[in-house]
Design a protein around this motif. Sequence first.
Motif, PDB file in Angstrom:
ATOM      1  N   LEU A  82      26.650  49.874  23.322  1.00 37.14           N
ATOM      2  CA  LEU A  82      26.232  50.839  22.474  1.00 37.14           C
ATOM      3  C   LEU A  82      26.345  50.501  20.890  1.00 37.14           C
ATOM      4  N   THR A  83      27.288  49.694  20.640  1.00 37.76           N
ATOM      5  CA  THR A  83      27.690  49.265  18.988  1.00 37.76           C
ATOM      6  C   THR A  83      26.518  48.266  18.679  1.00 37.76           C
ATOM      7  N   GLU A  84      26.013  47.455  19.600  1.00 34.40           N
ATOM      8  CA  GLU A  84      24.812  46.521  19.511  1.00 34.40           C
ATOM      9  C   GLU A  84      23.550  47.314  18.869  1.00 34.40           C
ATOM     10  N   ARG A  85      23.223  48.542  19.850  1.00 36.78           N
ATOM     11  CA  ARG A  85      22.023  49.424  19.623  1.00 36.78           C
ATOM     12  C   ARG A  85      22.204  49.773  18.210  1.00 36.78           C
ATOM     13  N   VAL A  86      23.341  50.330  18.134  1.00 35.29           N
ATOM     14  CA  VAL A  86      23.702  51.238  16.621  1.00 35.29           C
ATOM     15  C   VAL A  86      23.160  50.035  15.403  1.00 35.29           C
ATOM     16  N   LEU A  87      23.777  49.028  15.461  1.00 28.01           N
ATOM     17  CA  LEU A  87      23.315  47.816  14.573  1.00 28.01           C
ATOM     18  C   LEU A  87      21.980  47.595  14.471  1.00 28.01           C
ATOM     19  N   TYR A  88      21.452  47.643  15.441  1.00 28.48           N
ATOM     20  CA  TYR A  88      20.004  47.109  15.797  1.00 28.48           C
ATOM     21  C   TYR A  88      19.153  48.210  14.967  1.00 28.48           C
ATOM     22  N   HIS A  94      18.726  42.246  13.781  1.00 32.21           N
ATOM     23  CA  HIS A  94      17.387  41.956  13.710  1.00 32.21           C
ATOM     24  C   HIS A  94      16.870  41.734  15.215  1.00 32.21           C
ATOM     25  N   GLU A  95      17.834  41.493  16.100  1.00 32.32           N
ATOM     26  CA  GLU A  95      17.590  41.235  17.468  1.00 32.32           C
ATOM     27  C   GLU A  95      18.709  41.602  18.460  1.00 32.32           C
ATOM     28  N   ILE A  96      18.458  42.350  19.582  1.00 36.40           N
ATOM     29  CA  ILE A  96      19.599  42.725  20.542  1.00 36.40           C
ATOM     30  C   ILE A  96      19.966  41.634  21.320  1.00 36.40           C
ATOM     31  N   HIS A  97      21.232  41.332  21.543  1.00 37.25           N
ATOM     32  CA  HIS A  97      21.849  40.403  22.680  1.00 37.25           C
ATOM     33  C   HIS A  97      22.943  41.069  23.410  1.00 37.25           C
ATOM     34  N   GLU A  98      22.491  40.838  24.612  1.00 39.40           N
ATOM     35  CA  GLU A  98      23.626  41.414  25.521  1.00 39.40           C
ATOM     36  C   GLU A  98      25.081  40.939  25.469  1.00 39.40           C
ATOM     37  N   ALA A 107      26.837  39.591  22.222  1.00 41.47           N
ATOM     38  CA  ALA A 107      26.795  40.513  21.478  1.00 41.47           C
ATOM     39  C   ALA A 107      27.310  40.453  20.166  1.00 41.47           C
ATOM     40  N   LYS A 108      26.766  40.910  19.010  1.00 39.24           N
ATOM     41  CA  LYS A 108      27.377  40.630  17.710  1.00 39.24           C
ATOM     42  C   LYS A 108      28.773  41.046  17.407  1.00 39.24           C
ATOM     43  N   MET A 109      29.336  42.048  18.143  1.00 41.95           N
ATOM     44  CA  MET A 109      30.602  42.371  17.897  1.00 41.95           C
ATOM     45  C   MET A 109      31.687  41.584  18.561  1.00 41.95           C
ATOM     46  N   GLY A 247       8.597  51.964  22.558  1.00 41.13           N
ATOM     47  CA  GLY A 247       8.690  50.872  21.857  1.00 41.13           C
ATOM     48  C   GLY A 247       9.285  49.850  22.800  1.00 41.13           C
ATOM     49  N   SER A 248       9.436  48.439  22.248  1.00 42.87           N
ATOM     50  CA  SER A 248       9.962  47.393  23.210  1.00 42.87           C
ATOM     51  C   SER A 248      11.383  47.637  23.260  1.00 42.87           C
ATOM     52  N   SER A 249      12.060  48.153  22.121  1.00 48.62           N
ATOM     53  CA  SER A 249      13.563  48.344  22.247  1.00 48.62           C
ATOM     54  C   SER A 249      13.979  49.810  21.787  1.00 48.62           C
ATOM     55  N   GLY A 250      13.123  50.757  22.380  1.00 47.59           N
ATOM     56  CA  GLY A 250      13.352  52.178  22.105  1.00 47.59           C
ATOM     57  C   GLY A 250      13.448  52.493  20.639  1.00 47.59           C
ATOM     58  N   GLU A 251      13.026  51.962  20.101  1.00 48.41           N
ATOM     59  CA  GLU A 251      12.984  51.979  18.110  1.00 48.41           C
ATOM     60  C   GLU A 251      12.254  53.341  17.801  1.00 48.41           C
ATOM     61  N   LYS A 252      11.081  53.545  18.425  1.00 50.61           N
ATOM     62  CA  LYS A 252      10.520  54.774  18.078  1.00 50.61           C
ATOM     63  C   LYS A 252      10.822  56.031  18.866  1.00 50.61           C
ATOM     64  N   VAL A 253      11.287  56.966  18.125  1.00 51.82           N
ATOM     65  CA  VAL A 253      11.669  58.296  18.575  1.00 51.82           C
ATOM     66  C   VAL A 253      10.652  59.132  18.544  1.00 51.82           C
ATOM     67  N   VAL A 254      10.145  59.897  19.524  1.00 58.92           N
ATOM     68  CA  VAL A 254       9.058  60.733  19.815  1.00 58.92           C
ATOM     69  C   VAL A 254       9.641  61.986  19.914  1.00 58.92           C
ATOM     70  N   ALA A 255       9.221  63.186  19.285  1.00 60.49           N
ATOM     71  CA  ALA A 255       9.642  64.435  19.451  1.00 60.49           C
ATOM     72  C   ALA A 255       8.399  65.273  20.164  1.00 60.49           C
ATOM     73  N   GLU A 256       8.713  66.024  21.012  1.00 58.77           N
ATOM     74  CA  GLU A 256       7.670  66.669  21.954  1.00 58.77           C
ATOM     75  C   GLU A 256       8.311  68.022  22.169  1.00 58.77           C
ATOM     76  N   GLU A 257       7.582  69.006  22.731  1.00 61.03           N
ATOM     77  CA  GLU A 257       7.996  70.245  23.046  1.00 61.03           C
ATOM     78  C   GLU A 257       8.736  70.101  24.338  1.00 61.03           C
ATOM     79  N   ILE A 258       9.512  71.129  24.745  1.00 62.24           N
ATOM     80  CA  ILE A 258      10.558  70.936  26.132  1.00 62.24           C
ATOM     81  C   ILE A 258       9.446  71.062  27.115  1.00 62.24           C
ATOM     82  N   PRO A 259       9.546  70.225  28.209  1.00 64.06           N
ATOM     83  CA  PRO A 259       8.746  70.402  29.366  1.00 64.06           C
ATOM     84  C   PRO A 259       8.814  71.759  30.039  1.00 64.06           C
ATOM     85  N   ALA A 260       7.878  72.372  30.513  1.00 64.59           N
ATOM     86  CA  ALA A 260       7.920  73.624  31.245  1.00 64.59           C
ATOM     87  C   ALA A 260       8.683  73.751  32.365  1.00 64.59           C
TER      88      ALA A 260
END
Length: 733
Positions: A82-88, A94-98, A107-109, A247-260
Amino acid sequence: MARFPRSPVPRLFYTFYSTRTTPSSSPSPKAALLLGNFEVRHFSAGNVARAKDDKEPWWKESMERLRNIGISAHIDSGKTTLTERVLYYTGRIHEIHEVRGKDGVGAKMDSMDLEREKGITIQSAATYCTWKDYQINIIDTPGHVDFTIEVERALRVLDGAILVLCSVGGVQSQSITVDRQMRRYEVPRLAFINKLDRMGADPWKVLNQARSKLRHYSAAVQVPIGLEENFKGLIDLVQLKAYYFQGSSGEKVVAEEIPADMEDIVAEKRRELIEMVSEVDDKLAEAFLNDEPISSADLEEAIRRATIARKFVPVFMGSAFKNKGVQPLLDGVLSYLPCPIEVSNYALDQTKGEEKVMLPGTPDGPLVALAFKLEEGRFGQLTYLRVYEGVIRKGDFIVNVNTGKKIKVPRLVRMHSDEMEDIQEAHAGQIVAVFGVDCASGDTFTNGSVKYTMTSMNVPEPVMSLAVQPVSKDSGGQFSKALNRFQKEDPTFRVGLDPESGQTIISGMGELHLDIYVERIRREYKVDATVGKPRVNFRETITQRAEFDYLHKKQSGGQGQYGRVIGYVEPLPPGSATKFEFENLLIGQAIPSNFIPSIEKGFKEAANSGSLIGHPVENLRIVLTDGASHAVDSSELAFKLAAIYAFRQCYTAARPVILEPVMLVELKVPTEFQGTVAGDINKRKGLIVGNDQDGDDSIITATVPLNNMFGYSTALRSMTQVRNECLIPQFTL
């Protein structure tokens, strides 16, 4: 250097704030003129002066935009991932490592080689990042119970925390321990149910466990869209928006309406959230009872008030490994966790008999900083500081209140795992590190104008010991240096010398804890050490009276040796203050008085090693009744040897027995494991002497032979799923 001409027109000061257009961002609460992607604020010189008069200090906005958080959980719940994703996502890396990456980076930490090899966090690591113009200081803590001191000292200095829970494992043993530590330091927290992509994920089961096992007053602020392999995104119950991570690393957050097809469950869970929060927040309760419409802003403010007051725990969801749910969690940190000036911190005034003083937590006051962690760095001792009040600058003189020493700050840095960034100053609310400052963990530093000390952290007692010694005698210096350093860094790591066996004994929180330090001695100091179970110090004693009459006579040319001692040995009565007594009942001058001390010395020396197993003999009384001497051949050596041989002669006739050291052990375990623990104590030849009830826990008191107790802490953790509260051993004979 070019100088600008002084202008008669009042100058304008511009402050630029980069604003990101993410779906979950909320508008700034302060009035501002927005031009494109920049926020421009106008301050004339007169306005700056008026701001000071109106008590709007320069640091107020900076403090409001600061968060100090820790990430804690049971081992393998996904804290470091989780911390690795937060830093990314915050642009810090600039790169995610497991954690156990195939690329060998890790991981960075997890900066230690041992952490990357074993795939666990051993030392807490500090870093910082920026999210939507807010600065977030993060400490990633270990999940293993053996490294619990790292969690203790992190939570001691943090303003908020994220408790990570596994959606499959639920509330596990160390989750309970970590939550107890958060309560101890009164830390507001968010819960994050991780690993929703795994088979068997059930966030609602975990939420109910948090309510029952952790006694959390909590509710979900998100609903997952699908679970396991169908996990696609999240619905925010506060903003009523569905978020998808592309996106390849989930970096793009898309907001939409709630599914019916999810509107019904969203309405149900949102009503549950409002009901739960309204029970602990009066303002929301009034609106709820009056059936007034509750806006997203009203609900968000109510959740923030209840969370900061530690009356409510908002529950977020996601999968850090699959890059889903991390950005909304970061928004939750900004929205619901407190800034440094919203937390009450207290110091003890040493000039007024340790009277409690509340610290405003502002940079305007006198410096008060706590050293909460020490580390041996490449440039000497690295001391981590949490600044509670005032400003610390490079080159300043600061005073260690605990020792009274005045020290200059030679270098001030901000930490990013094992990397450092030099800074010139740091103000209240920040976490920094200094070099070249000799101090202990828990020391308080001030600028000398006040004599405040911060309360220190809770340090648990070690529960396991091992005997350790270097393989090569030439490496003794490096071996001692390593032990001294580790003892200074880690308050739960203790080193002692057994006066009887001469073994170096290291004590810690468990087998893994001690194994890690032995491995670090080998890697960092190039010293191979052998590890073994500490030798148990048995004793011998006698059970009946026995007579002795021994003549030591030796002639080898020149002056010989002659000495005769007569008397008896007997056991001392139970409860005697001494363990060895010598009494002289001689009548007349059969033995000259100048030889009596030598006879006593001989008996004492003989009692140091009994003939059964070679251990000292105790509870012994020796009475000298008669003897004989020679005018020429008697000497101190002759009578000393006569006493040694006399003791050996009569020892068997006194029916000696072996005494085994016994521990008085107090165990606090959940009642459901009481039978299992009691059965194991019986297997170890222990005797249960007491059993009390304390709420949901049983307190068992037992006497157990020490020789059967090595490794017991590990066995106890297995039996109770690491839910035993304490192991308090006392040695008795």
